[in-house]
Design a protein around this motif. Structure first.
Motif: not given
Length: 302
Positions: A123-130, A39-42
């Motif tokens: 996707p980055m938001t979902i993983i971060a919430i988990i 996702t290219r999320s640093q």
């Protein structure tokens, strides 16, 4: 020789809770780094490296436990409990180093930010919430076990889990902001920077109490007053003074002067000293050793 007794139950609970944390951290590292790269999320990658540091400290606790639970010997008459303090400080230092290195990268990314960068935020938001939910649950369980077995390393590791949970919150906020408007992609490196600040603060919270213990800081005045009340509740104790405390591993050693009737026999004074010691060991929180000096009580004494 005053020392903490580490039984099989202590080792079992420490190993179980730390191994659980290690397995969860490895899973989160894989998810965060892989999804962060895609996702290219640093911010998510930074959070993943934080989880990796969590996994390393889990290993430090598991590998360090046999050393600080080793019985007292000729060179270490008080046991090896302070090795646990050193492991705890190592956890804090590693956490702080991770925060500083990731912080430099986040600042660099903010300065060199390019608006055309695309971040796939769902996707980055979902993983971060988990991560937020799972690591907060792990924190609650780990700190419960750490307090139950009186382990500073396990409690420090619990705070490491909570810092990982808290550090995922800015990632969630950044992800939601970017979903609302893709032009807000600068929220990603800003979120990464906030993550770093939280990591460094957690390291401070871990290291400072351990440094105080290593330089022989005593317990608080409130705790000291509670121990004094316990000693004074024993029949035959006229007064006490010169009460001191120091840490031995995860426990506390106390010494004090107990004043008794000057006409009392040595044998009776010895019996009273034994009762005071037993009461402090039984009722004093984390007290593992008590040294008592018997003195004659004089009315004119303050």
């Amino acid at each position: 020789m005053p020392q903490i007794h580490y039984d099989k139950n202590y080792r079992k609970q420490l190993t179980q809770v730390t191994l659980l944390g290690f397995l969860l951290n490895i899973l989160l590292v894989i998810l965060k780094v892989c999804v962060g790269y895609i996702t290219r999320s640093q911010a998510l990658i930074a959070d993943g490296i934080h989880s990796l540091s969590d996994g390393i400290t889990d290993l430090a606790v598991i590998l360090g436990e046999p050393f600080w639970t080793a019985p007292a010997d000729e060179d270490h008459p008080h046991g090896h409990g302070r090795i646990e303090m050193l492991v705890t400080i190592l956890i804090g230092l590693l956490l702080g180093l991770v925060g500083i290195l990731l912080g430099f990268q986040a600042v660099k990314s903010i300065i060199q930010f390019e608006k055309e960068e695309t971040i796939y935020s769902l996707p980055m938001t979902i993983i971060a919430i988990i991560s937020v939910v799972s690591k907060e649950a792990l924190y609650q369980y780990t700190v419960f076990v750490g307090r139950k077995i009186h382990s500073t390393a396990v409690i420090a590791n619990a705070w490491h889990h909570r810092s990982d949970s808290l550090s995922s919150i800015p990632v969630v906020i950044a992800g939601i902001g970017i979903m609302v408007n893709p032009s807000y992609s600068i929220l990603d490196p800003i979120g990464a920077l906030i993550v770093c600040v939280l990591i460094i603060y957690s390291a401070y919270r871990i290291i400072l109490p351990m440094l105080k213990i290593l330089v022989d800081s005593g317990i608080t005045q409130e705790e000291m007053s509670r121990l004094s009340d316990i000693a004074l509740s024993i029949e035959g104790v006229k007064s006490i003074h010169a009460i001191r405390s120091r840490h031995i591993g995860g426990g506390i050693a106390v010494d004090l002067h107990v004043l008794v009737d000057p006409q009392m026999s040595v044998s009776d004074g010895h019996i009273i000293a034994g009762k005071v010691k037993h009461a402090l060991l039984e009722k004093g929180q984390d007290v593992v050793d008590v040294l008592i000096h018997i003195e004659p009580y004089e009315k004119e004494q303050p």
